[in-house]
Enzyme design. Sequence first.
Site, PDB file in Angstrom:
ATOM      1  N   SER A   1      12.407   4.523  -9.303  1.00  0.00           N
ATOM      2  CA  SER A   1      13.228   5.483 -10.042  1.00  0.00           C
ATOM      3  C   SER A   1      14.721   5.298  -9.777  1.00  0.00           C
ATOM      4  CB  SER A   1      12.841   6.912  -9.651  1.00  0.00           C
ATOM      5  OG  SER A   1      11.472   7.121  -9.866  1.00  0.00           O
TER       6      SER A   1
HETATM    7  N1  SAH Z   1       8.363   7.069  -6.574  1.00  0.00           N
HETATM    8  C1  SAH Z   1       8.123   5.726  -7.002  1.00  0.00           C
HETATM    9  C2  SAH Z   1       7.966   5.674  -8.505  1.00  0.00           C
HETATM   10  C3  SAH Z   1       6.727   5.003  -8.852  1.00  0.00           C
HETATM   11  S1  SAH Z   1       6.364   4.867 -10.574  1.00  0.00           S
HETATM   12  C4  SAH Z   1       9.256   4.821  -6.580  1.00  0.00           C
HETATM   13  O1  SAH Z   1      10.400   5.270  -6.519  1.00  0.00           O
HETATM   14  O2  SAH Z   1       8.988   3.654  -6.331  1.00  0.00           O
HETATM   15  C5  SAH Z   1       4.934   5.906 -10.677  1.00  0.00           C
HETATM   16  C6  SAH Z   1       3.796   5.576  -9.753  1.00  0.00           C
HETATM   17  O3  SAH Z   1       2.762   6.528 -10.005  1.00  0.00           O
HETATM   18  C7  SAH Z   1       3.170   4.207  -9.990  1.00  0.00           C
HETATM   19  O4  SAH Z   1       3.129   3.503  -8.787  1.00  0.00           O
HETATM   20  C8  SAH Z   1       1.769   4.530 -10.504  1.00  0.00           C
HETATM   21  O5  SAH Z   1       0.807   3.568 -10.115  1.00  0.00           O
HETATM   22  C9  SAH Z   1       1.508   5.873  -9.866  1.00  0.00           C
HETATM   23  N2  SAH Z   1       0.504   6.725 -10.489  1.00  0.00           N
HETATM   24  C10 SAH Z   1       0.280   6.938 -11.812  1.00  0.00           C
HETATM   25  N3  SAH Z   1      -0.708   7.815 -11.976  1.00  0.00           N
HETATM   26  C11 SAH Z   1      -1.149   8.175 -10.739  1.00  0.00           C
HETATM   27  C12 SAH Z   1      -2.159   9.064 -10.256  1.00  0.00           C
HETATM   28  N4  SAH Z   1      -2.947   9.777 -11.067  1.00  0.00           N
HETATM   29  N5  SAH Z   1      -2.318   9.176  -8.912  1.00  0.00           N
HETATM   30  C13 SAH Z   1      -1.530   8.471  -8.066  1.00  0.00           C
HETATM   31  N6  SAH Z   1      -0.562   7.614  -8.466  1.00  0.00           N
HETATM   32  C14 SAH Z   1      -0.369   7.474  -9.791  1.00  0.00           C
END
Ligand code: SAH
Length: 220
Positions: free
Chosen positions: A68
Amino acid sequence: MSPHRQFEQRRSDRERMVDEQLARRGISDPGVLYAMTSIPRELFVPVQLRDRAYDDGALPVDCRQTISQPYMVGRMTELLGLSDADRVLEIGTGTGYQTAILARIVAHVYTVEWHARLMTQTAERLRSLGINNVSYRCGDGSLGWTERGPFDGIIVTAGAPDVPRTLCEQLVDGGRLVVPIGAENEQTLVLVRRVGEGFRRENVLKCRFVRLLGAEGWGA
Ligand code: SAH
């Protein structure tokens, strides 16, 4: 550039990021500013993108996911109103950058990631940075982590079609949840506060996140 010069350069890029992208845009929680000054974001982005680690935006990472925008990380963290005794649940561990920021501020972070590969890489990365107050779980975080709840704060870093009810129920009285809600191409960041058995909902700003998968997300 020598490793030492590069280290110094990145530190000054990081300080500039905190000043220009966070403080000047209204983020004032000292814990958030301190955490974001101390965590090296370049270690959370793919090697070929390290020179862009302090850019004012999201960046692509492994498994077609993103890290993000720094401002969004700071804003979401500030909205949780955290203190050092808190226990926080994070859904969507991804690269672990947001996890690391939370772990600097609170007592313990519980984090859930859908993709096993991301989870394993991230757990190793955080341990190598000496961040040990984090529990990891691979699976569907849209249902939270009941056995470890209730939580003082819950942060969802993927976009959901609606506020996941199961997550609201895992908040302590006075606890806060931040979650992007809306269509797949644009969402509204929503803050939910638990007041006794009730919930107060507030729309904060427009945002864009990858999809939350799972039972209370967009499905598998
Ligand atoms: N906070 C992270 C952003 C990751 S993007 C950063 O700054 O790196 C969103 C993430 O949510 C992805 O890694 C995706 O695999 C995860 N995700 C999507 N749906 C999910 C779920 N139901 N449970 C757990 N993780 C999930």
